[in-house]
Design an enzyme around this catalytic site. Structure first.
Site, short mmCIF file in Angstrom:
data_model
loop_
_atom_site.label_atom_id
_atom_site.label_comp_id
_atom_site.label_asym_id
_atom_site.label_seq_id
_atom_site.Cartn_x
_atom_site.Cartn_y
_atom_site.Cartn_z
N PRO A 22 -78.33 15.23 46.22
CA PRO A 22 -77.66 13.98 45.92
C PRO A 22 -76.33 14.25 45.22
CG PRO A 22 -79.71 14.19 44.67
CD PRO A 22 -79.56 15.42 45.48
N ALA A 24 -72.99 11.98 43.66
CA ALA A 24 -72.48 10.64 43.38
C ALA A 24 -71.24 10.34 44.20
CB ALA A 24 -72.16 10.51 41.89
N GLN A 76 -83.36 10.34 44.57
CA GLN A 76 -83.43 11.08 43.30
C GLN A 76 -83.33 10.09 42.14
OE1 GLN A 76 -80.36 13.76 41.39
NE2 GLN A 76 -81.82 15.33 42.03
N CYS A 107 -78.54 17.55 35.93
CA CYS A 107 -77.16 17.07 35.83
C CYS A 107 -76.48 17.62 34.57
CB CYS A 107 -77.15 15.55 35.80
SG CYS A 107 -75.48 14.86 35.78
N ASP A 212 -74.13 28.17 45.50
CA ASP A 212 -73.31 29.13 46.25
C ASP A 212 -73.78 29.34 47.68
OD1 ASP A 212 -71.94 29.30 43.91
OD2 ASP A 212 -72.52 31.36 43.43
N ARG A 235 -72.23 21.11 47.39
CA ARG A 235 -70.79 21.10 47.66
C ARG A 235 -70.42 21.77 48.98
NH1 ARG A 235 -68.51 24.28 42.94
NH2 ARG A 235 -70.56 25.28 43.09
#
Length: 378
Positions: A22, A24, A76, A107, A212, A235
């Protein structure tokens, strides 16, 4: 080492052991649909707060939107109060038809950790166990598995991941995902895959690795080096939803070597914008695609003026006109392969925590507000 088969979270089977983390403002229904069109896996909704859901907050409810093609709904949940987390879990199962609930204990955002939430919470072992038990108990009548995601710890002097794994298993969690960084690292530096391997060796429930993974080959290497049962992608898929196609192929034992040229990337970008507009309306959908355009075009030779104009797009017609100006035959920039994407930043000298948080690792420390929005999934 053989590649892992399907992920098994209780009664839920995920054919390809890949989970979209998840994020944002990113993993809304449109983006989840786009990624699912590329490959198999589990695609998790943006993180929501348990208190917001229980109290009927409209913003929270607006985030719980699912695409018509989304047959497995995964959410989540963030919370610091066991009772609220339990109630929120029940609402997700009973009212939203959710098939999987993940609890966020990873987080690193300061406005989350200063309330004892996210990556700070596992330091309170008793509280962590109580939250997990409430969630698992609430989900059990519906046959919905509860998992958790966490980080290595607050910092190198306050590591929590091994205790978190033990508590997750004892509390009935179906799996645990570990991001191989501390809260202090945020998204900087290198993920510690050795810690992931250590956790995997210590528990019997499935362990997923995060951190990574920029290419499908990275996911396979993580499996080989750590023995994890699956991977969590964050990412690495920004501006690259086709990564899920490559991952599905890699876990099936195949190799995908064809990189998309700019024309193919443009088509995916246009599909993304179309889905956003379907879910949000054209005006808001075009505003949402703007931040993604920079990720899609990273490394390509599109001129600065065209990039600037694309970053101000306000209609699909305008987007089509501007995309026509791109060189569709431009090859994918190989310089971007294996390169970090999204935010990175610098490590933090000090993690923001509630006063006295580190004084007692076995305390509960709850009662902090959960009015948190626009946070990452860890």
């Amino acid at each position: 080492m053989s590649l892992p088969g399907p992920l098994q979270f209780g009664s839920l089977t995920v054919d390809t052991p890949v989970v979209l983390a998840p994020m944002a403002g990113v993993t809304n229904a449109a983006f989840r649909r786009l990624c699912a069109e590329q490959g198999a896996g589990l695609y998790v909704c943006e993180m929501i707060t348990s208190r917001g859901l229980v109290e009927g907050d409209q913003h929270t409810k607006d985030m719980l939107v699912f695409d018509e093609a989304e047959t497995v709904r995964s959410v989540q949940l963030y919370g610091t109060d066991p009772v609220y987390v339990g109630k929120a879990t029940e609402i997700l199962c009973a009212d939203y038809g959710v098939a999987h609930v993940d609890l966020n204990f990873g987080c690193p955002v300061p406005k989350v950790t200063r309330k004892g939430g996210g990556g700070a919470l596992p330091y309170k072992r008793g509280l962590l166990g109580e939250i997990l038990e409430h969630a698992v108990r609430a989900a059990e009548p519906y046959g919905v598995p509860v998992t958790m995601k966490t980080r290595k710890g607050i910092d190198d002097d306050h590591l929590t991941y091994m205790d978190a794994g033990r508590i997750a298993q004892e509390s009935g969690a179906a799996a645990i995902a570990l991001h191989g960084r501390t809260v202090a690292q945020a998204y900087s530096g290198t993920a510690d895959w050795d810690a992931i391997a250590e956790l995997k060796a210590s528990v019997d429930i499935p362990v997923l690795g995060n951190g990574d993974i920029w290419e499908a080959a990275d996911a396979i290497r993580m499996v080989e080096e750590t023995g994890v049962d699956g991977v969590v992608i964050g990412r690495g898929c920004l501006g690259r939803p086709w990564l899920f196609r490559d991952l599905a192929a890699a876990f099936a034992g195949d190799t995908v070597n064809v990189l998309p040229n700019l024309g193919e990337v443009t088509d995916i970008m246009r599909r993304h914008a179309e889905l956003l507009c379907e879910h949000m309306g054209e005006e808001r959908g075009c505003k949402e695609i703007r931040k993604h355009i920079a990720w899609y075009l990273k490394g390509f030779g599109a001129g600065g003026e065209l990039r600037r104009t694309l970053g101000l797009v306000n209609s699909l017609a305008d987007l089509d006109e501007m995309l026509d100006k791109l060189d569709r035959n431009e090859p994918f920039p190989t310089s971007q392969l294996g390169a970090p994407r999204g935010r990175q930043g610098a490590p933090r000298d000090k993690v923001v925590l509630p006063e006295g948080w580190l004084d007692d690792a076995d305390g509960r420390g709850c009662g902090f507000a959960e009015n948190v929005s626009e946070t990452s999934g860890g």
